[in-house]
Design an enzyme around this catalytic site. Sequence first.
Site, mmCIF file in Angstrom:
data_model
loop_
_atom_site.group_PDB
_atom_site.id
_atom_site.type_symbol
_atom_site.label_atom_id
_atom_site.label_comp_id
_atom_site.label_asym_id
_atom_site.label_seq_id
_atom_site.Cartn_x
_atom_site.Cartn_y
_atom_site.Cartn_z
ATOM 1 N N SER A 127 -61.061 -12.915 17.132
ATOM 2 C CA SER A 127 -61.512 -13.331 15.898
ATOM 3 C C SER A 127 -60.470 -13.205 14.673
ATOM 4 O O SER A 127 -59.430 -12.454 14.813
ATOM 5 C CB SER A 127 -62.702 -11.981 15.491
ATOM 6 O OG SER A 127 -62.969 -12.083 14.210
ATOM 7 N N TYR A 169 -63.925 -3.437 14.276
ATOM 8 C CA TYR A 169 -64.068 -4.839 15.193
ATOM 9 C C TYR A 169 -62.708 -5.449 15.329
ATOM 10 O O TYR A 169 -62.281 -6.172 16.333
ATOM 11 C CB TYR A 169 -65.167 -5.736 14.436
ATOM 12 C CG TYR A 169 -65.303 -6.781 15.118
ATOM 13 C CD1 TYR A 169 -65.974 -7.026 16.335
ATOM 14 C CD2 TYR A 169 -64.851 -8.108 14.384
ATOM 15 C CE1 TYR A 169 -66.413 -8.165 16.698
ATOM 16 C CE2 TYR A 169 -65.149 -9.383 15.105
ATOM 17 C CZ TYR A 169 -65.883 -9.372 16.259
ATOM 18 O OH TYR A 169 -65.923 -10.712 16.835
ATOM 19 N N LYS A 190 -60.576 -6.123 18.874
ATOM 20 C CA LYS A 190 -60.054 -7.558 19.137
ATOM 21 C C LYS A 190 -58.590 -7.782 19.306
ATOM 22 O O LYS A 190 -58.131 -8.482 20.176
ATOM 23 C CB LYS A 190 -60.630 -8.576 18.124
ATOM 24 C CG LYS A 190 -62.244 -8.720 18.013
ATOM 25 C CD LYS A 190 -62.623 -9.382 19.635
ATOM 26 C CE LYS A 190 -64.001 -9.645 19.786
ATOM 27 N NZ LYS A 190 -64.520 -9.946 21.008
#
Lengths: 321, 321
Positions: free
Chosen positions: A122, A146, A150
């Site tokens: 991402s 997050y 990633k």
Amino acid sequence: MKVLIIGGGGVIGQKLGAALGKKGHLRGREISQIALADIVDPKPVPAGCPVTTHAIDIAHRASVDQVVSADYDVIYLLAAIVSGQAEAEFETGMNINFFGTYNVLERVRTLGNKPVVVFSSSIAVYGGEVPDPIIDHTFLNPQTSYGMQKAVGELLINDYSRKGFLDGRAFRLPTISVRPGKANAAASSFMSSIIREPLNGVEAVCPVTEDFPHYYLSPRKCVENLIKGAEIEAQDLGMNRAMMMPGRMWTIRQVIDAMDVVAGPDPAKLIRWESDAVIQKIVNGWRYDMRPEKSLKLGLTADDSFEDNVRYYMQDELGKS
Amino acid sequence: MKVLIIGGGGVIGQKLGAALGKKGHLRGREISQIALADIVDPKPVPAGCPVTTHAIDIAHRASVDQVVSADYDVIYLLAAIVSGQAEAEFETGMNINFFGTYNVLERVRTLGNKPVVVFSSSIAVYGGEVPDPIIDHTFLNPQTSYGMQKAVGELLINDYSRKGFLDGRAFRLPTISVRPGKANAAASSFMSSIIREPLNGVEAVCPVTEDFPHYYLSPRKCVENLIKGAEIEAQDLGMNRAMMMPGRMWTIRQVIDAMDVVAGPDPAKLIRWESDAVIQKIVNGWRYDMRPEKSLKLGLTADDSFEDNVRYYMQDELGKS
């Protein structure tokens, strides 16, 4: 050629499964099975080959071992806890995004059949004081858990590929819009809902100001790029298997103007402007000035205009031509 | 102020413990305990305060929980499987460098006392096709499993700090030379032994050519920097807690010339040149053109010359003035 999509019950997973089912071949070979796996047994997709569905909890190695076998030539690893939830529930995010990724890659390593593994990273890996524009060699400095998880997944994909355990590639997805379905716990959820809900005659809330710039890609292009991503030859990837997936930068104003052009001025009247400090803080940490040179060179593409994003949504989800 | 050094039995851990024992204070407070922990119960160091020693296996959370308590205000996390071993034994490297780091940070998170955590990363996080020079915002592209595991540690240190679980900082150590003691499984081991062994009248093997450039720091300066690293105020670290530790670039020729200047021409005659393809391949992937702007600004320093590195070794290890 058998393909496994982990996260195959999600919006992109379902579209990818259907696109592969329609296409019928991958990496020059006929697809003989499409397996969709997700935390809840996913819906099958239409395809010219057998489609199997599987429940999988990637946080648990035993569950991974039951689903991931040496039969698969290409494995898509799309399953993740989204940004908002990973930020609110640190342990959940670590279990799925950190250990889940590790569990899948470890299973593949011990199987020894070296499949192609396509990992969805991402643009949330970028952030902090790192200067713009974001280029292929920009430092990853995530400002969300997050994004951190990633970035760790990318490092694993790179090292497992370098060691010859698998043939990995990771693509940093732009924010996907117009995303069908319901709003979710992603902080970026509004970036679809302010278009999707009004096009369905429903009110939507925009929690940021209209000059907020962001980096977008349509689901249709995302799926095209994920398929191309599996087809790139390993030697063309060089010494870094992770790269931006191309997208385009638009402000909220441009996004709404595009909807006006395609669908007339009425839908935009359903947008309520209501600032949200928590969401604004998260999304302000995200980057949008991206120069995805490497992936463009490898044949991945972006939408031509946000009007296309709106049109794709109306064609693919509302059945309008 | 209680200090825990995990990896306290290693070369740097022992020197750091002794330096803190002599200094007697850290972050403006008196040191009341120095705890040294390592896979084998470490030797105590001389200090004006109580020194405790502990066996710890960071690969196992239960062992971490026994040693890491909320008593500690500053925790150094120096323990690691070195590069050569982490490359040869993938699982061992993952257990110690990947899960071990996670286990320590998780323990600290659940304790809730938010200590300063100083993590030793490595310049092995750099590599691949990323352009020189290496600056503060250069992409991490490790080409060894050790480098990957260190890059993951940095990401964890950053996210745990951002979330307020602890006050972390990570320093990418240059190759430490002249390292006392025995050769180890680090691919960089020869970068000390070609000086250390000849100064002790023993033959040494140089597995690379004399024009091989690398980035070095003496153990003495490394320890000084680790102490300064703990004393930096959190607000001065900005949105990225990881940075290069300053060092200097020298070729093997320059390193040997420095030994000639300090110790005369005889030691260098004990160097045998014997190329080693495995070591050459690993070290060729490492980077040396570093611009550690951020850490220099924060007050960390490098050696003035490699002659100093040789002199420090002779003073600190051989008792010569």
